[in-house]
Design a protein around this motif. Structure first.
Motif, PDB file in Angstrom:
ATOM      1  N   ASP A  99     -12.360 141.516  -0.527  1.00 34.32           N
ATOM      2  CA  ASP A  99     -13.149 142.225  -1.533  1.00 34.32           C
ATOM      3  C   ASP A  99     -13.078 141.510  -2.874  1.00 34.32           C
ATOM      4  OD1 ASP A  99     -14.674 144.596  -2.494  1.00 34.32           O
ATOM      5  OD2 ASP A  99     -12.862 144.933  -3.672  1.00 34.32           O
ATOM      6  N   ALA A 100     -11.901 141.034  -3.240  1.00 34.62           N
ATOM      7  CA  ALA A 100     -11.705 140.303  -4.494  1.00 34.62           C
ATOM      8  C   ALA A 100     -10.672 139.215  -4.254  1.00 34.62           C
ATOM      9  CB  ALA A 100     -11.236 141.245  -5.601  1.00 34.62           C
ATOM     10  N   ASP A 101     -10.794 138.138  -5.000  1.00 32.41           N
ATOM     11  CA  ASP A 101      -9.908 136.995  -4.789  1.00 32.41           C
ATOM     12  C   ASP A 101      -8.611 137.170  -5.576  1.00 32.41           C
ATOM     13  OD1 ASP A 101      -8.967 134.580  -3.913  1.00 32.41           O
ATOM     14  OD2 ASP A 101     -10.248 133.360  -5.211  1.00 32.41           O
ATOM     15  N   ALA A 102      -7.883 138.236  -5.260  1.00 33.03           N
ATOM     16  CA  ALA A 102      -6.625 138.512  -5.959  1.00 33.03           C
ATOM     17  C   ALA A 102      -5.778 139.481  -5.142  1.00 33.03           C
ATOM     18  CB  ALA A 102      -6.897 139.104  -7.344  1.00 33.03           C
ATOM     19  N   LEU A 103      -4.470 139.310  -5.256  1.00 33.96           N
ATOM     20  CA  LEU A 103      -3.493 140.230  -4.677  1.00 33.96           C
ATOM     21  C   LEU A 103      -2.361 140.392  -5.691  1.00 33.96           C
ATOM     22  CD1 LEU A 103      -3.312 138.801  -1.039  1.00 33.96           C
ATOM     23  CD2 LEU A 103      -4.061 141.115  -1.628  1.00 33.96           C
ATOM     24  N   HIS A 104      -1.769 141.598  -5.730  1.00 34.42           N
ATOM     25  CA  HIS A 104      -0.673 141.855  -6.654  1.00 34.42           C
ATOM     26  C   HIS A 104       0.391 142.712  -5.972  1.00 34.42           C
ATOM     27  CE1 HIS A 104      -4.247 141.253  -9.258  1.00 34.42           C
ATOM     28  NE2 HIS A 104      -3.395 140.568 -10.011  1.00 34.42           N
ATOM     29  N   ALA A 105       1.618 142.514  -6.410  1.00 34.82           N
ATOM     30  CA  ALA A 105       2.719 143.387  -6.035  1.00 34.82           C
ATOM     31  C   ALA A 105       3.388 143.822  -7.328  1.00 34.82           C
ATOM     32  CB  ALA A 105       3.720 142.667  -5.127  1.00 34.82           C
ATOM     33  N   TYR A 106       3.371 145.135  -7.586  1.00 35.54           N
ATOM     34  CA  TYR A 106       3.876 145.674  -8.842  1.00 35.54           C
ATOM     35  C   TYR A 106       5.297 146.191  -8.641  1.00 35.54           C
ATOM     36  CZ  TYR A 106      -1.133 145.597  -9.781  1.00 35.54           C
ATOM     37  OH  TYR A 106      -2.437 145.212  -9.909  1.00 35.54           O
ATOM     38  N   PRO A 107       6.219 145.844  -9.528  1.00 34.99           N
ATOM     39  CA  PRO A 107       7.604 146.319  -9.386  1.00 34.99           C
ATOM     40  C   PRO A 107       7.707 147.807  -9.682  1.00 34.99           C
ATOM     41  CG  PRO A 107       7.346 145.218 -11.480  1.00 34.99           C
ATOM     42  CD  PRO A 107       6.032 145.041 -10.744  1.00 34.99           C
ATOM     43  N   THR A 112       5.273 141.655 -12.498  1.00 31.20           N
ATOM     44  CA  THR A 112       4.241 141.784 -11.478  1.00 31.20           C
ATOM     45  C   THR A 112       4.021 140.436 -10.800  1.00 31.20           C
ATOM     46  OG1 THR A 112       3.114 143.565 -12.647  1.00 31.20           O
ATOM     47  CG2 THR A 112       1.812 142.310 -11.057  1.00 31.20           C
ATOM     48  N   GLN A 113       3.968 140.435  -9.481  1.00 24.83           N
ATOM     49  CA  GLN A 113       3.659 139.219  -8.734  1.00 24.83           C
ATOM     50  C   GLN A 113       2.158 139.155  -8.478  1.00 24.83           C
ATOM     51  OE1 GLN A 113       6.269 138.112  -5.416  1.00 24.83           O
ATOM     52  NE2 GLN A 113       7.541 139.873  -5.903  1.00 24.83           N
ATOM     53  N   SER A 114       1.571 137.990  -8.730  1.00 23.46           N
ATOM     54  CA  SER A 114       0.134 137.812  -8.565  1.00 23.46           C
ATOM     55  C   SER A 114      -0.130 136.600  -7.684  1.00 23.46           C
ATOM     56  CB  SER A 114      -0.550 137.615  -9.917  1.00 23.46           C
ATOM     57  OG  SER A 114      -0.319 138.729 -10.766  1.00 23.46           O
TER      58      SER A 114
END
Length: 277
Positions: free
Chosen positions: A46-54, A60-62
């Protein structure tokens, strides 16, 4: 739409537990992703991004839209908006080891851009251009919708990408398998090492390299997973899963799941590790 299946390639079956594609929207803004002790390959279409939020105020990991989530032994926050169209590969414990050049410990608890591990692969572009047809070759046709056929076509692309990227022999390591099964059933690290004829230190070195987590952390995470899969009240479940008492279970639950047991409410019965917050 939700499509989940086991890999069709016999060569991948010892290493991959499932592959899938999810397309849709969720009403909640964030959710906790609980640890499983295994790695996942994620591709956001859907979008060219992924994140993991602490969950503890950390960083934040991107990553771009294709990434490897290393074996994780702690919870993180994710955004369901990044799951509007997402494909994934869920590896078995230690299953990612043959496909990536770095040891599993190097990507533990990290969201690593796939192009750093597989330079030039362009997996996201390959999935996005998967044909809508082709269901006959993939076993589709029998009542599958166009979207489901396209999902199966994308998962076939994922299988080919894994086979092409394998950088170590696709032969399961028997010792790792014994250790994983022993720890997952509740054996101690010392008992598991004795079963293999190793020292606990030797077990830890081999296990961390191939699985990513230490044997002790892996055992704790898999006990949490057994707890989530057990029926009954929390006290009886704690006893069945080998916790010393209910207080011990609550302490472990808070550390590994980021919440108290009484707050645990997964987004669906089949998605025990996704909890809206």
């Amino acid at each position: 739409m939700y499509v989940s299946m086991r890999p069709r390639s016999p060569a991948l079956a010892p290493f991959v537990s499932s592959m899938g594609y999810l397309e849709g929207r969720f009403a909640h803004a964030r959710e906790l992703s609980l640890p499983t002790g295994t790695a996942q390959l994620l591709v956001n279409l859907d979008a060219d991004a992924l994140h993991a939020y602490p969950i503890d105020g950390g960083v934040t990991q991107s990553a771009p839209g294709a990434a490897l989530l290393g074996a994780h032994g702690r919870p993180s926050l994710i955004d369901p908006a990044e799951q509007r169209a997402i494909a994934w590969v869920a590896f078995r414990p230690g299953g990612a080891y043959p496909f990536f050049p770095a040891p599993a410990s190097a990507v533990r608890d990290q969201l690593v851009p796939l192009d750093e591990l597989w330079p030039g692969t362009d997996l996201r572009d390959r999935l996005a251009s998967s044909p809508l047809a082709g269901s006959a070759r993939l076993g589709g046709g029998g009542g599958l919708s166009g979207g489901e056929r396209r999902a199966e076509a994308m998962l076939a692309v994922m299988e080919r990408a894994l086979l092409e990227a394998a950088c170590r022999p696709l032969s399961p390591d028997p010792a790792t398998g014994v250790a994983v099964r022993s720890l997952a059933r509740g054996a101690t690290v010392a008992e598991t090492a004795d079963r293999l004829g190793w020292t606990p230190r030797g077990l830890a070195r081999r296990f961390v390299e191939r699985v990513g987590l230490t044997p002790k952390r892996f055992a704790r995470v898999r006990r949490l997973q057994r707890l989530l899969a057990t029926d009954g009240d929390w006290a009886s479940r704690a006893a069945a899963c080998g916790y010393h008492d209910q207080a011990h279970m609550i302490h472990e639950f808070r550390e590994l799941a980021g919440m108290l047991p009484t707050g645990y409410a997964p987004r669906s019965p089949g998605e025990a590790n996704h909890v809206p917050v």
